[in-house]
Structures are given as C-alpha cells and as structure tokens.
Write a protein that holds these residues in place. Sequence first.
Motif, PDB file in Angstrom:
ATOM      1  N   LEU A 152      48.102   1.451 -22.014  1.00  0.00           N
ATOM      2  CA  LEU A 152      47.472   1.783 -23.296  1.00  0.00           C
ATOM      3  C   LEU A 152      47.319   0.554 -24.169  1.00  0.00           C
ATOM      4  N   ILE A 153      48.329  -0.302 -24.182  1.00  0.00           N
ATOM      5  CA  ILE A 153      48.252  -1.523 -24.979  1.00  0.00           C
ATOM      6  C   ILE A 153      47.120  -2.413 -24.469  1.00  0.00           C
ATOM      7  N   ARG A 166      39.796  -3.396 -26.212  1.00  0.00           N
ATOM      8  CA  ARG A 166      38.783  -2.922 -27.164  1.00  0.00           C
ATOM      9  C   ARG A 166      38.673  -3.849 -28.373  1.00  0.00           C
ATOM     10  N   LEU A 167      39.764  -4.495 -28.705  1.00  0.00           N
ATOM     11  CA  LEU A 167      39.767  -5.405 -29.861  1.00  0.00           C
ATOM     12  C   LEU A 167      39.492  -6.849 -29.450  1.00  0.00           C
ATOM     13  N   TYR A 223      48.751  -5.861 -30.739  1.00  0.00           N
ATOM     14  CA  TYR A 223      48.570  -5.709 -29.285  1.00  0.00           C
ATOM     15  C   TYR A 223      48.625  -7.049 -28.570  1.00  0.00           C
ATOM     16  N   LEU A 282      52.728   2.723 -21.184  1.00  0.00           N
ATOM     17  CA  LEU A 282      52.611   2.021 -22.470  1.00  0.00           C
ATOM     18  C   LEU A 282      51.801   0.747 -22.306  1.00  0.00           C
ATOM     19  N   CYS A 332      44.517  -1.451 -22.893  1.00  0.00           N
ATOM     20  CA  CYS A 332      43.257  -0.806 -23.242  1.00  0.00           C
ATOM     21  C   CYS A 332      42.899  -1.086 -24.701  1.00  0.00           C
ATOM     22  N   ALA A 333      43.882  -0.901 -25.584  1.00  0.00           N
ATOM     23  CA  ALA A 333      43.644  -1.141 -27.000  1.00  0.00           C
ATOM     24  C   ALA A 333      43.303  -2.595 -27.257  1.00  0.00           C
TER      25      ALA A 333
END
Lengths: 635, 254
Positions: free
Chosen positions: A220-221, A227-228, A198, A217, A223-224
């Motif tokens: 979402l990236i 989170r990381l 990501y 897209l 967001c991911a």
Amino acid sequence: MTAWLRSPLTHLSLAAGLVLVLALAWVSWLTVESGDAALYAELNAKAQVQGEAVRRKVERAFDYGVPAAGLSGLGALHDGLAQDDPHLAFLAITTAEGDILHAAGDAAALGTALGDDGAAARYLVTRLPLSHDGALVLGHDREAVLRPLTDIHLDIATVLVVSLALSFELLLLVITLTVVLPARTAERVLAETAARRYGLTHGQMMRDELGAFLARLNALITCAAGRLGRAPRPLRLPRLIGVRLLAFLFVFAEELARPIMPTFFAEITGGGAADGQVTAGIAMAVHMLVIAIAMPIGSVLYQHVGRLPLYVGGALLATVGLAGTGFFADGLWSLTAWRALSGLGYAATFVACQGVVLDSTGDGDRVQGSAMMVGGIMLADICGPAIGGIIAAHVGAHTTFILGAAVGVVAACAAALLLDRAQEGAEAPPRLTRHTLPAVLGNGRLMALLLLAAVPAKLVLTGFLFFLVPIVLRDADAPAADTGRVIMLYGLAALVAGPILARLTDRLGVTRGAVTAGGLLTAAGLLQLGWAPGMAGLVTAVVALGLAQSLSIPAQLAAALQVADTAVAAHGKGPVLAVLRVIERLGAAAGPLVAAGLAATFGTAGAVWMLGIYAGISSCLLLLVHRQSAVARPA
Amino acid sequence: MPTTLFVRLAVTMTAVMILAVTLAAYLNQMRFQQTYGAMVEHRLDVILETAYRDLHVGLALGLRPSAMDGLPQTLDRALAISADTMAIHVLDCDGARVATAGRATTGQAGTAPTWQDRLDAPRWTMAQGHMVAVAGRRLTDSLGDCAGVLVVEMSTQAQVAAFDAMADRLWRGGTLSLLLLGPLLGGLALVLRRRRAMIARLDADLAMIAAADGSALAAPHIDPRHALTESEARMVASYTAARQALAIDAGPRP
C-alpha cells in the motif's frame, strides 16, 4: 518505564528467567547432594587409611607385648603422615575412658577437638578402636580438609550464574531480532505514513503473521508513493544487539584460557621459574602491543574493507592464533608469533564492532550503543575465565586454547548472520592523522590524564589481574577453577557497579574526581594485599580493581574530552579518542612485562606492592595536576 | 516456509533451556570428577608413601629389596590398610619383579604392564584401564642411587560408580527440569494467540482499505494489552494514525 514492566513480553521473560533459575538450581542441588556424599565418603576413606596405617603398627607393638602406656614413636608416625597431608592436626592414643595416653602434633588442637564446647567442630575427628580397649584418634583441620567441597560449591554457583547469563543473552538476542526490532521499524514506517510522506517501507520482513501484515502495508505504501511520484526506501534498523553477541564471542574466545595463560606460557617457553615468568610476560605483552598497533590500522581498513569482512577476517585470524598457541607453540618465538596473530584478530574484530556502533548511533544514543558492546565484552570477561578455569583443569591447557579457537569459528559464522551492510553516510571510526596528532599530544593536561590515569589503569589490569593473579594462585596450589573464579570477580564487580557509578559520576559532575578516586581505590586494593595475604586479600584486591576501573575508565573518556576541549573543537572527538585508545593499549601491553620483571626481582608479593605504589603515586600526581589546573583556570 | 512467532520463540526457549541445563550439568560433572579424582589420587599417595616408609627402614640400613627378609609380610601389611588396594609390587631397577602382594591386574601372563615405561620417573600416577589407578615411586638407597621401584595398584570402582551415579542423576534431573517448559510454553501460546488475533484484525483492516474506501470504516478496536511489547503497542497506535492516510492515498480510486 512502567509500561515496559506491564508488557506481556516482560512477564514472559521474567517467567522464562524464573524457569531457568529453577532448572539450574535443581541441577546444582543434585550436584551438591550427590557430590557431597561421595566426597565426604572419600575424605573419610582417606582418614581411615591414615588411621589404619598407624593402627596396624600400634597393634603389632601390642602383639610384641608392649603395653599401651609404654608405646613410643607416635611423633615419628605423625610426622610421616603429615608430610603427605599437612591438614593432619594431631594423632593420639586414648584409654577406653578417653584419657590421652600419647599424643603427637598440635597439642592445642587436640585439646580443642576433644573438648565439649563448640570449638571442637573445627576438627574432623576419626576414631579407630584398639585392642587395648582404647582408641587411636586422628584430627584433621575441618576447614582445610573440606576446602575442596567449598570450592566445588562455589564453582557450582559460578556455573549457575554463567549459564543464566548466557541464556539471558541468547533470549535477548532472539526476542530483539524477532519481536522488538520489527515493531520499532514498523512504528517508524507508520509514522512516516501518517505524515503522508511515504518515504519508507518496512525492510525487515518476517515470515510470520506480522510479516504478512507488513507485506500488505509495504504494498500500500508503494502504491501511495507511486501515485505521488515518490520512491520509498526499505528501512532496516541497525541490529546493535548483534554487536553485543559478536563482541561477547571474540572476547570469550580469548578469555577462556585467561586463568592458565601465564603458567602455560611459562611451561612452553621453558627455563627456570623466574625466567618462565618473564618469557610468559613477553608473550602476553606482545599480544597487547599488537592490539595497540593494529587498532588504528584497523580503523583505516574499516572504511575500505567493510565491517563484515573485517570481523570475519579478524575472527579467523584469532582462531588460527589460538589454535596455533594450543597446538604448535613450542618456544618463545613461536608462541609470540601465534599470540601476535591472535592480537591482530582481536584488534580487527574490536574495530569492526566499534565501527558498527558508530555507524548505527548518533550523538543522542551513542553511549547506549557503546554500552551494548561493552556489555558483551564484560559478560565475556565474567563467563570466559569462570568456564575456562573449570575446563582447563579437566582437559588441559592445549585443549582449552583449541576450544577458544572453535569459539572464534562460531564468531565468524555468527557475523555472517548478524552483521548488516554498512549504512550510507555512516561516521568513520576515529583516526589519527599527521595534522591532528601534534594538536592532541601537545595538550599537557590530556597527556597528564593519559599517563597518570589511562596507562596505570590498563597496566595494572593486565599486569596484576591477567599476569600476577594466576601466578599467585598457582604458587598457592589453587586449581585453575579457583583462578577463573577470582578473575571473574573483576568483571562481575564492574558489571554490577559500573552503571550505578557512572550515573553517580554524571549526576555529581565529578569526572576528574572519579578518575582519581578510581586510581586511589586500585592502589588501596593492591596494597592491602600486603597486610592480608591469602585468598581473602586477593579477592578484595580483584573486586576493588573491578570497582575502581568501572568508576575511572568511563570517566577517563569524558575527562579526556573535557581537558582537550580545544583539540576537540578544532579536529573533532575522533583524534582524542584514538590517542586515548592507543595509549591505553600501550599501557596494557606493558603490564605483563612490567609485572614479570617486578616478580622476577621482588617476588610476586613484591610485584603486587610495587604496582599498588605505582597506582597510588600516579593518582596523587594526577590530583596535584587537577588542583594546579583548577587554580590556573578559575571557574 | 512461514513459521509463527510462537514456533520461533518456543524453539528458542527450549533450545536455550536445553543448552543452559546441559552446560551446567556438564561443567558441574567435570568439576566434580576433577575434585574427586584428585582426592582419590591423594589417598593412593598416602598408601604409596606408607608402604615406602616401611621399606625405607631397610633401605636406610643399606639393604636392597631383594635382600630384605619379611618383604612380603611388609607388603601384605601395607596392602591391608585399605580394602581398595589391589596389589603392591616391588621391582628392581630393571623392572623385574622382586615381590608382590595382592592380586596384580597387570603384567600377567608374560605381558609387560602398561606402566612399565614410567619406571624411570621419580614418582608418577596414572589410570590403568577403566577402574584401576596406579602410583609408583623409585626407591633409593642411602647414597641416592636406585634401589628399586615401588608400585601400588588401587581399585577405583567406587569412584567410577560415583561418577556414573552423578551423571545419571544429573541427566535425569536435567531432563525432568525441562518439564518446567510446559507451563511456560502454555503461557506463551496464550499470549501469542491474542497477539495473532490482534495482527489479524490489523491485516484485515488493511485489506479492506486496499479493496474498498476504508476511510469511511471505523478503525478496528485493538486492545493495546494484546500487544507483546511496548513498541508493538506504539506500532498499533501509529497504524491507527496512518490508516486514514493510506485510505486516501492508496485506496482504490473512485
């Protein structure tokens, strides 16, 4: 490779190409059909005028009672007409049965023209009836008389090719920017995503159906990644296709006036024919010299100013230089000043484009990136003189330079749309420093390569192709369109043969041999002009030059890096490339001056011979140097 | 404002085609005009030189044009060799008319002809208005001094008509050729419709991943032949590989 052929876009592109070819062929056919009818009618009208002028005199003699057999003075009539029309082969008066009573001009031509075999077709025969039941017959050399039609057919074909090439470039640009690049960027982003890194989002957002998908897209990236605990950066792949168009535009602006430069400069600077050629050579040489000097400076500026300001500034400088040449140049000094300004602009735009290629490519794809830029330049070398020759004959030299200036403005505007900001960590253009210069110049084999191959190649290019060819054609009363077409052949030969010859050279591993072979081919092309003077010989020389330089110039780069391996190991490729380019450009600057001097002393034919001998001797000496170094350094 | 790829590509293809056809038509027309104009000028020169040679006989004998008997007849004969010749004038060195054959188009009613300022040139050619070409040359006596000026006016109506006819044909033909765009754009619409459907399926799948646990959903079936380019086909394959990761890392938390 086959997957590319099967893709719908390839099919669509081929279909678009076919549609363009059909449309342009249709327009060309209409021109030929309408034009030929009108031009044939005009040729016939001229022959009728000539015939009528003679016929009325003959009829006056008949009115005074002179019998047909007793007429005299036909020779004087023929000579008078032939002064204005050298294609008039013969005049004759015949009986009603076709027997020749009197004849003037080329007797052999008369016999052939009135014969029954196919050779009669060599002459256009015009018959006007005379009151004594005979006829007055005029014969014109068909090939010479129809030469304007042949020329116009060739120009129509040229216009078709040029229009097709320009259309292809524009389509390629739009399709690459709107379809190919976004998909490639998405591919990279998704690969990163599949690996759960990501690190990238899509940075080239489109405002179409794909754009909506990419926006989702990206969300979402992000967001991911959030989170990381990561922060993705937007990925924008470099738009090298833009460099192709930008390189095309700035070279095209200059090349438009290429066919008329020596003659126009000679007119501006005044003086006799020989003096005009020398001063024209000076103006052209100054332009090349300024480019040679400005390029290394531009490489330094690139780091401080950036690609977009450098390109736009260069394009505007070139615009002012071209406009000044067209509008304000009225003597050697002012012409030289405006040409110097154009040279500065050319150098700045070239360095900016080169910088983009270096920034956007690595060792693995640099050749492809360079080929993209060179492709744009080659296309301009083909299209510019071809279109410029036609335009210049119609609107004049001054306006042609103004049109070139207008193209410069278009280039500046296009840069704002096509040039991205520089990428971080990008490689700088090659630069020379006080430490690297002695290391490079002290390499004897490199200097031999530069002085015996690089310099002659550029010197012959500018001296023969840019300077002597337009003058030779002007002296042969060829129109500017002819000059443009002939110069265009150089670029066409290089464009077609270049990739094939480059692949062959790489496959056989004969870079130094390719350099020598190119030089020898150049010499052969120029020297054959002495045995076959005329258009055919000139075309052969130009095509040979295009083939020779497409063989030797790319090989020079590889050969230079090979022979300067020690310097490359110590200082990198940059300084070697920088020296190669500067010395090349100095050779280019010397070309018009050398050619002008030779032409003033030995005539244009002698100057071509001298350049051919120079190219031949340089190549032979280079061969000796290669042999000696092969002996000294056994494999 | 969002525009579909079809609109962009259609506009591009249409613009490129119009540009190419216009460029070709314009350059071809320009080239034809230049060639035809040069040929007409050459014909005018032939008429001028024919008239000059007839006058030269008298000049070589030391006669001034004003003293030549039969000058009007000489000019009439020169006028008759071409139906397009409108007038032939002989002037003295100051520009005063000595003799004229034919119907002059200029210099009537006391006004000076527009070629009046050319009289000092040894030889010249110019266009006079839209449909007349004029050529002139100085007459010299046996000592090389000025003996007068010879001027020929020729109608270029046929030339202008030929230019107009060609222009008309080229522009009509060029416009007709644009009809070829129809099938091309039709094919483009068909190809892009399938592509749009493909991208819509990808987008819908992504929306499901964002809204629900998409990891349990099967990957959408995408026909790679609907991708426009090889890179788009690879993009679809990459998406199929990436969707699982997105479903895990970006999908809604349970």
